[in-house]
Scaffold this motif. Structure first.
Motif, PDB file in Angstrom:
ATOM      1  N   GLN A 119       0.824  -1.205   0.000  1.00 17.62           N
ATOM      2  CA  GLN A 119       0.000   0.000   0.000  1.00 17.62           C
ATOM      3  C   GLN A 119       0.864   1.262   0.000  1.00 17.62           C
ATOM      4  O   GLN A 119       0.638   2.190  -0.787  1.00 17.62           O
ATOM      5  N   ALA A 120       1.873   1.283   0.845  1.00 19.57           N
ATOM      6  CA  ALA A 120       2.777   2.437   0.882  1.00 19.57           C
ATOM      7  C   ALA A 120       3.489   2.598  -0.464  1.00 19.57           C
ATOM      8  O   ALA A 120       3.602   3.706  -0.994  1.00 19.57           O
ATOM      9  N   LYS A 121       3.922   1.490  -1.028  1.00 15.52           N
ATOM     10  CA  LYS A 121       4.651   1.572  -2.302  1.00 15.52           C
ATOM     11  C   LYS A 121       3.751   2.031  -3.437  1.00 15.52           C
ATOM     12  O   LYS A 121       4.162   2.824  -4.281  1.00 15.52           O
ATOM     13  N   ALA A 122       2.528   1.518  -3.471  1.00 12.46           N
ATOM     14  CA  ALA A 122       1.612   1.920  -4.535  1.00 12.46           C
ATOM     15  C   ALA A 122       1.349   3.419  -4.462  1.00 12.46           C
ATOM     16  O   ALA A 122       1.382   4.113  -5.485  1.00 12.46           O
ATOM     17  N   ASP A 123       1.119   3.922  -3.258  1.00 13.22           N
ATOM     18  CA  ASP A 123       0.832   5.347  -3.117  1.00 13.22           C
ATOM     19  C   ASP A 123       2.039   6.208  -3.482  1.00 13.22           C
ATOM     20  O   ASP A 123       1.909   7.209  -4.198  1.00 13.22           O
ATOM     21  N   VAL A 124       3.190   5.822  -2.996  1.00  9.07           N
ATOM     22  CA  VAL A 124       4.381   6.627  -3.300  1.00  9.07           C
ATOM     23  C   VAL A 124       4.667   6.595  -4.798  1.00  9.07           C
ATOM     24  O   VAL A 124       4.888   7.640  -5.425  1.00  9.07           O
ATOM     25  N   LYS A 125       4.647   5.407  -5.387  1.00  8.48           N
ATOM     26  CA  LYS A 125       4.877   5.299  -6.840  1.00  8.48           C
ATOM     27  C   LYS A 125       3.834   6.113  -7.594  1.00  8.48           C
ATOM     28  O   LYS A 125       4.135   6.752  -8.603  1.00  8.48           O
ATOM     29  N   GLY A 126       2.612   6.044  -7.124  1.00  6.73           N
ATOM     30  CA  GLY A 126       1.530   6.775  -7.779  1.00  6.73           C
ATOM     31  C   GLY A 126       1.760   8.282  -7.756  1.00  6.73           C
ATOM     32  O   GLY A 126       1.752   8.945  -8.799  1.00  6.73           O
ATOM     33  N   TYR A 127       1.993   8.807  -6.570  1.00  4.56           N
ATOM     34  CA  TYR A 127       2.165  10.269  -6.457  1.00  4.56           C
ATOM     35  C   TYR A 127       3.413  10.759  -7.172  1.00  4.56           C
ATOM     36  O   TYR A 127       3.396  11.788  -7.847  1.00  4.56           O
ATOM     37  N   VAL A 128       4.501  10.022  -7.003  1.00  7.74           N
ATOM     38  CA  VAL A 128       5.754  10.437  -7.645  1.00  7.74           C
ATOM     39  C   VAL A 128       5.573  10.452  -9.166  1.00  7.74           C
ATOM     40  O   VAL A 128       5.976  11.395  -9.852  1.00  7.74           O
ATOM     41  N   SER A 129       4.930   9.411  -9.686  1.00  8.06           N
ATOM     42  CA  SER A 129       4.728   9.334 -11.139  1.00  8.06           C
ATOM     43  C   SER A 129       3.810  10.458 -11.614  1.00  8.06           C
ATOM     44  O   SER A 129       4.049  11.071 -12.658  1.00  8.06           O
ATOM     45  N   GLU A 130       2.772  10.718 -10.826  1.00  8.88           N
ATOM     46  CA  GLU A 130       1.838  11.798 -11.189  1.00  8.88           C
ATOM     47  C   GLU A 130       2.560  13.145 -11.231  1.00  8.88           C
ATOM     48  O   GLU A 130       2.424  13.909 -12.193  1.00  8.88           O
ATOM     49  N   MET A 131       3.345  13.405 -10.196  1.00  7.67           N
ATOM     50  CA  MET A 131       4.041  14.703 -10.139  1.00  7.67           C
ATOM     51  C   MET A 131       4.988  14.871 -11.313  1.00  7.67           C
ATOM     52  O   MET A 131       5.023  15.922 -11.958  1.00  7.67           O
ATOM     53  N   LEU A 132       5.753  13.812 -11.618  1.00  2.06           N
ATOM     54  CA  LEU A 132       6.722  13.943 -12.704  1.00  2.06           C
ATOM     55  C   LEU A 132       6.023  14.010 -14.059  1.00  2.06           C
ATOM     56  O   LEU A 132       6.424  14.793 -14.932  1.00  2.06           O
ATOM     57  N   ALA A 133       4.966  13.231 -14.224  1.00  4.34           N
ATOM     58  CA  ALA A 133       4.232  13.277 -15.499  1.00  4.34           C
ATOM     59  C   ALA A 133       3.725  14.697 -15.762  1.00  4.34           C
ATOM     60  O   ALA A 133       3.797  15.200 -16.884  1.00  4.34           O
ATOM     61  N   LYS A 134       3.256  15.322 -14.691  1.00  2.90           N
ATOM     62  CA  LYS A 134       2.766  16.698 -14.864  1.00  2.90           C
ATOM     63  C   LYS A 134       3.894  17.653 -15.203  1.00  2.90           C
ATOM     64  O   LYS A 134       3.761  18.514 -16.069  1.00  2.90           O
ATOM     65  N   ALA A 135       5.010  17.492 -14.501  1.00  2.17           N
ATOM     66  CA  ALA A 135       6.154  18.367 -14.767  1.00  2.17           C
ATOM     67  C   ALA A 135       6.607  18.224 -16.216  1.00  2.17           C
ATOM     68  O   ALA A 135       6.918  19.215 -16.881  1.00  2.17           O
ATOM     69  N   VAL A 136       6.606  16.991 -16.716  1.00  6.24           N
ATOM     70  CA  VAL A 136       7.025  16.764 -18.104  1.00  6.24           C
ATOM     71  C   VAL A 136       6.012  17.384 -19.062  1.00  6.24           C
ATOM     72  O   VAL A 136       6.364  18.109 -19.995  1.00  6.24           O
ATOM     73  N   ASN A 137       4.751  17.138 -18.804  1.00  2.18           N
ATOM     74  CA  ASN A 137       3.708  17.641 -19.700  1.00  2.18           C
ATOM     75  C   ASN A 137       3.604  19.159 -19.682  1.00  2.18           C
ATOM     76  O   ASN A 137       3.269  19.775 -20.676  1.00  2.18           O
ATOM     77  N   ASP A 188      -8.590   3.325  -0.699  1.00  2.00           N
ATOM     78  CA  ASP A 188      -8.311   4.708  -1.083  1.00  2.00           C
ATOM     79  C   ASP A 188      -6.852   5.000  -0.795  1.00  2.00           C
ATOM     80  O   ASP A 188      -6.284   4.465   0.156  1.00  2.00           O
ATOM     81  N   PRO A 189      -6.262   5.853  -1.601  1.00  2.35           N
ATOM     82  CA  PRO A 189      -4.869   6.199  -1.284  1.00  2.35           C
ATOM     83  C   PRO A 189      -4.801   7.082  -0.033  1.00  2.35           C
ATOM     84  O   PRO A 189      -5.751   7.794   0.284  1.00  2.35           O
ATOM     85  N   PHE A 190      -3.695   7.004   0.666  1.00  5.44           N
ATOM     86  CA  PHE A 190      -3.421   8.006   1.694  1.00  5.44           C
ATOM     87  C   PHE A 190      -3.156   9.329   0.974  1.00  5.44           C
ATOM     88  O   PHE A 190      -2.840   9.344  -0.216  1.00  5.44           O
ATOM     89  N   SER A 191      -3.249  10.421   1.703  1.00  4.91           N
ATOM     90  CA  SER A 191      -2.953  11.708   1.062  1.00  4.91           C
ATOM     91  C   SER A 191      -1.452  11.825   0.830  1.00  4.91           C
ATOM     92  O   SER A 191      -0.652  11.159   1.506  1.00  4.91           O
ATOM     93  N   LEU A 192      -1.085  12.629  -0.122  1.00  2.40           N
ATOM     94  CA  LEU A 192       0.339  12.864  -0.401  1.00  2.40           C
ATOM     95  C   LEU A 192       1.054  13.331   0.860  1.00  2.40           C
ATOM     96  O   LEU A 192       2.144  12.852   1.189  1.00  2.40           O
ATOM     97  N   LYS A 193       0.440  14.258   1.571  1.00  2.23           N
ATOM     98  CA  LYS A 193       1.009  14.782   2.825  1.00  2.23           C
ATOM     99  C   LYS A 193       1.245  13.648   3.831  1.00  2.23           C
ATOM    100  O   LYS A 193       2.326  13.533   4.416  1.00  2.23           O
ATOM    101  N   ALA A 194       0.216  12.831   4.026  1.00  2.81           N
ATOM    102  CA  ALA A 194       0.319  11.759   5.031  1.00  2.81           C
ATOM    103  C   ALA A 194       1.440  10.794   4.670  1.00  2.81           C
ATOM    104  O   ALA A 194       2.229  10.397   5.534  1.00  2.81           O
ATOM    105  N   ILE A 195       1.504  10.458   3.394  1.00  2.00           N
ATOM    106  CA  ILE A 195       2.480   9.440   2.992  1.00  2.00           C
ATOM    107  C   ILE A 195       3.901  10.005   3.057  1.00  2.00           C
ATOM    108  O   ILE A 195       4.845   9.307   3.429  1.00  2.00           O
ATOM    109  N   ILE A 196       4.067  11.274   2.719  1.00  2.00           N
ATOM    110  CA  ILE A 196       5.404  11.880   2.821  1.00  2.00           C
ATOM    111  C   ILE A 196       5.844  11.957   4.283  1.00  2.00           C
ATOM    112  O   ILE A 196       6.960  11.614   4.635  1.00  2.00           O
ATOM    113  N   ASN A 197       4.936  12.374   5.147  1.00  2.00           N
ATOM    114  CA  ASN A 197       5.293  12.499   6.559  1.00  2.00           C
ATOM    115  C   ASN A 197       5.469  11.149   7.260  1.00  2.00           C
ATOM    116  O   ASN A 197       6.116  11.071   8.298  1.00  2.00           O
ATOM    117  N   SER A 198       4.891  10.115   6.675  1.00  2.00           N
ATOM    118  CA  SER A 198       4.983   8.787   7.301  1.00  2.00           C
ATOM    119  C   SER A 198       6.413   8.267   7.383  1.00  2.00           C
ATOM    120  O   SER A 198       6.740   7.459   8.239  1.00  2.00           O
TER     121      SER A 198
END
Lengths: 535, 535
Positions: A183-201, A256-266
């Motif tokens: 669960q932690a890995k899915a969320d982190v991979k998800g958010y990191v990929s989302e952030m970078l995809a946006k930065a690229v786009n 449901d995913p944890f929030s980006l904030k929660a997962i970063i602070n975890s």
């Protein structure tokens, strides 16, 4: 049909290799593949060692060379095995009643008395064990070559298990929550990929890529993070389910995913890379029945050369040879053995307290090196609740509590009882646990572990703990070189000091691994043999 | 000591659970933990099924209920086992001479004649095998519950192995280069982390994070990508070495990273997520000796209820019961069996051609569903060169060639000979391979595989291939529902059609897995028993 598939150079290579294989057999094929760069560096390294030839000594009239080996650990036994095969007369002095050194498996009846501590006797059930020292082997380590050669059966060591947990305290929203790794890995991979995809786009990054390549990158991020069509991470089946999918209409309800904030602070993300390092990547293995099966196999090969209960008191070398004084711990008598050369595998933490006429440079180097703190506790439970209740088969749970980790047994699945590592701690955590009494360690391991597995309360039966800093003849988990040590002292440690050669995991760049002990011993064996042949 | 560690609510929970455990034992503790949300959804699901009670039928005067089960695969045998335990009189009709269905292990002497093909006989050495159908089990699947209950030994299935390769053709610079997975992953993780760390630091992204949280994110990316102090990826030991580290002064020489361009164009990153899905994550397991060990264990439990060589010809139901006409393939005689209810586990691909008086709605639903193409080839080699030469113990190599993948055997490490999957292909690749003759498939698997392992030329001994679309009584690998199918036809398939219930992986949301077969059968067993008890 196949001609349409294979390009011309491929056919040529195939024909060439087929011919080589037919004429020269597997060995020739292997050699040619190495030359062509078709074999991996691991393979080339494994193939690079040539043991001293059995005929060298007799043919050159050099028979009867006597080698004193200090320590019947993996390094000492490797040296005795390899030199013995070439006709050297080896004597291993070993202070303990057993061989293997840190390759030590704790099972029913195992005893230990730590320095300043009380005697522990392992009261585990027959068949249950834990490896107090090394417990896993990367598939490319030379250790497996010996396991193969000696017929030691191996099985996988579950170093990665997504069903294990991350559990941290004082990290914000996710404090005290046991979160499956998946669960932690899915969320982190998800958010990191989302952030970078946006930065690229959004062209937020100045990337040296064509727009086609950028599209490929974004497509990768979409699959890597399980992003939706709009490149948002909205949770993933990879994290597992609130309600599992099943038969008929049970489609499953995703978490449901944890929030980006929660997962970063975890702080969970900081645990991920523990699975990435070269020597921790899957697949990993361990011998069936305990890590000491390898040591025992070595011992069998060199048993007539090991003098047990022989505690080294002094090492004296001259230009002609080496004398080692030792105390026979059975009789208390002081004895002596002489040889042409000495291979000393005693850990530096212990060696620095032993009287020896090393060169000043070597003596200084030996005295300067620190050893790592490490501790483990084995906990026997009368029920494998981690398997039965939680579907965790091997692997570990990581936490920022002092216990650091819980390792589930990677063997004997479905058995009734089981023995897990209640902690495997390093550094400050190991020191803290090591300072406790045996009873306190047990209580501490149970109290912290029970926050993750409340079943501890009901199912616990017996424990056995080890603090390597307090284990006589080891005084530490493994060598802990600083970058400066490697520059200043390490080259001295690697050079023979007169007739004395050091070997062991500390004389390698694979420290803390049995492979380091073996590789260093092989180097010494080669150097020593070359020297003898030049005499 | 421990009081300083544990917060008050923790102590309360501990005391409470200890009390529960003491008074009520493990079962009570388990139940309370479930209520408190301390157990996983996987565990709760596993605990949710209650088999029909043995006394229900006799106590209520309903003894002697006859159930006809079509197909002795995992679903059919689960139904017979669970219903049999409650006193139902089950008869399983199975067209083949063996049970297990797609849970089929190919070993010495196994034969198959594909539709339109020649007869193959497996000429593998004794002890070597491959699983033509399911070959791995996630640790949370109900399948393992039965393995445990039946005493079937399991061992890990090496679904992740960083020593396997990625090998793609026509992808630019890295075309035709076999790259260890660890290397591709290290580079991709490195570059992705570097890019995102820069985007965060340059405030290129509008993130809902405090600056402290952003610092945590960057610290994570540094560890995730093994970035240097300036947040650049300059290669990593995680990728492996050009020269391995070893004893004495062998510090090792790291691999240089591939360029960002090369790695993006390689397409390797698209392979990564195959390891992420919920049911493909480590750890995974398989029975020691072949997947059919589970089917054989089921068979042992219900063997007196299976009628082999019984090919179903017609299914006729009335308001009173069900009649099934079948051909006895031994004698050629047409026979008939009658029952109160029927559980039909025949794959829809086969069922749609069988005469039956289903409702129009059900008949339509059955006829509309497609099945997946899937094919495997087992290749026996006289030497385990992947272990001996390349240090690959299990796991797979993935490629964009038609063979799609090579799977190394996750068992019998160190044995002399070995059997690997020369391909495991789906969809268009499977169709292409499936259309070939057996000899052509072998040649194709060897030709493409040898680009990755030139040792193929020298070491190959024997093959056996399976194209599931051409296997009688299966006609496909597994059900392939579209999202629309699930809406339009699936609800009908899940409902009993009069006295006939469908079961199998196709009546689940765990399609292509034995767990789907089991879960669907359990649902049917529960529904059917409730109905009988209401009669």
């Amino acid at each position: 049909m196949e001609n349409t598939l294979i390009r011309e150079e491929q056919i040529t290579r195939r024909q060439f290799l087929t011919t080589v294989g037919k004429i020269g057999g597997s060995a020739a094929l292997f050699s040619v593949m190495g030359t062509l760069g078709l074999l991996s560096p691991e393979t080339m390294k494994a193939a690079a060692y040539t043991p001293p030839s059995g005929g060298d000594l007799t043919l050159s009239g050099r028979s009867g060379k006597k080698i004193i080996i200090l320590g019947a650990g993996i390094a000492g036994m490797t040296a005795a095995y390899e030199l013995g095969g070439a006709g050297y007369d080896c004597t291993i002095l070993e202070a303990r009643a057993r061989a293997g050194g840190r390759a030590w498996t704790v099972r029913r009846g195992t005893t230990v008395t730590e320095i300043g501590g009380v005697k522990q006797v392992a009261r585990f059930d027959n068949g249950l064990y834990f490896n107090a020292g090394p417990m896993r082997i990367p598939q490319f380590h030379v250790t497996l070559e010996y396991a193969r050669k000696f017929g030691v059966a191996i099985e996988p060591f579950n170093n990665v298990n997504e069903s294990g947990y991350y559990y941290n305290e004082n990290v914000g929203e996710l404090s005290g929550v046991k979160v499956p790794k998946r669960q932690a890995k899915a969320d982190v991979k998800g958010y990191v990929s989302e952030m970078l995809a946006k930065a690229v786009n959004q062209k937020a990054l100045d990337l040296p890529l064509t727009s086609e390549e950028k599209a490929k990158l974004v497509a990768f991020l979409k699959s890597e993070g399980d992003l939706n069509a709009d490149l948002f991470y909205k949770g993933s089946e990879r994290a597992g389910y609130i309600e599992e999918p099943g038969g008929k209409l049970d489609a499953g309800v995703r978490k449901d995913p944890f929030s980006l904030k929660a997962i970063i602070n975890s702080g969970f993300g900081q645990f991920f890379s523990s699975e990435y390092s070269y020597d921790q990547q899957m697949m990993m293995f361990h011998p069936v029945g305990g890590m000491d099966m390898i040591a025992k196999a070595f011992e069998k090969k060199v048993s007539d050369r090991i003098q047990f209960h022989a505690e080294v008191q002094e090492i004296i070398q001259s230009t002609d040879g080496v004398r080692v004084k030792y105390k026979d711990l059975n009789s208390g008598a002081l004895k002596e053995v002489t040889g042409d050369y000495c291979i000393c595998t005693i850990p530096l933490s212990v060696l620095k307290e032993i009287k020896a006429n090393f060169s000043a440079e070597m003596a200084t180097a030996i005295s300067k090196i620190s050893y790592a703190s490490a501790g483990k506790i084995g906990l026997q439970f009368k029920r494998r609740f981690w398997e039965e209740d939680e579907h965790i088969f091997g692997g570990n749970t990581l936490t920022n509590m002092d216990i650091s980790s819980i390792y589930y047994p990677p063997t004997d699945y479905f058995a009734k009882k089981g023995l897990l590592l209640g902690y495997y701690a390093f550094g400050a955590n190991a020191d803290k646990l090591g300072k406790m009494t045996v009873a306190q360690r047990e209580d501490y391991a149970l109290s912290q572990g029970a926050k993750i597995h409340p079943q501890y309360f009901k199912e616990f039966e017996a424990s056995f703990s080890v603090d390597w800093k307090k284990i006589k003849y080891n005084l530490g988990g493994w060598v802990a070189y600083t970058a400066d040590d490697r520059k200043t002292y390490y080259p001295t440690l690697c050079k023979p000091d007169g007739r004395i050669y050091l070997a062991g995991e500390h004389i390698s760049y694979i420290t803390a691994w049995q492979a380091g002990a073996i590789e260093s011993a092989r180097k010494v064996v080669t150097e020593l043999h070359e020297r003898v042949m030049k005499e």
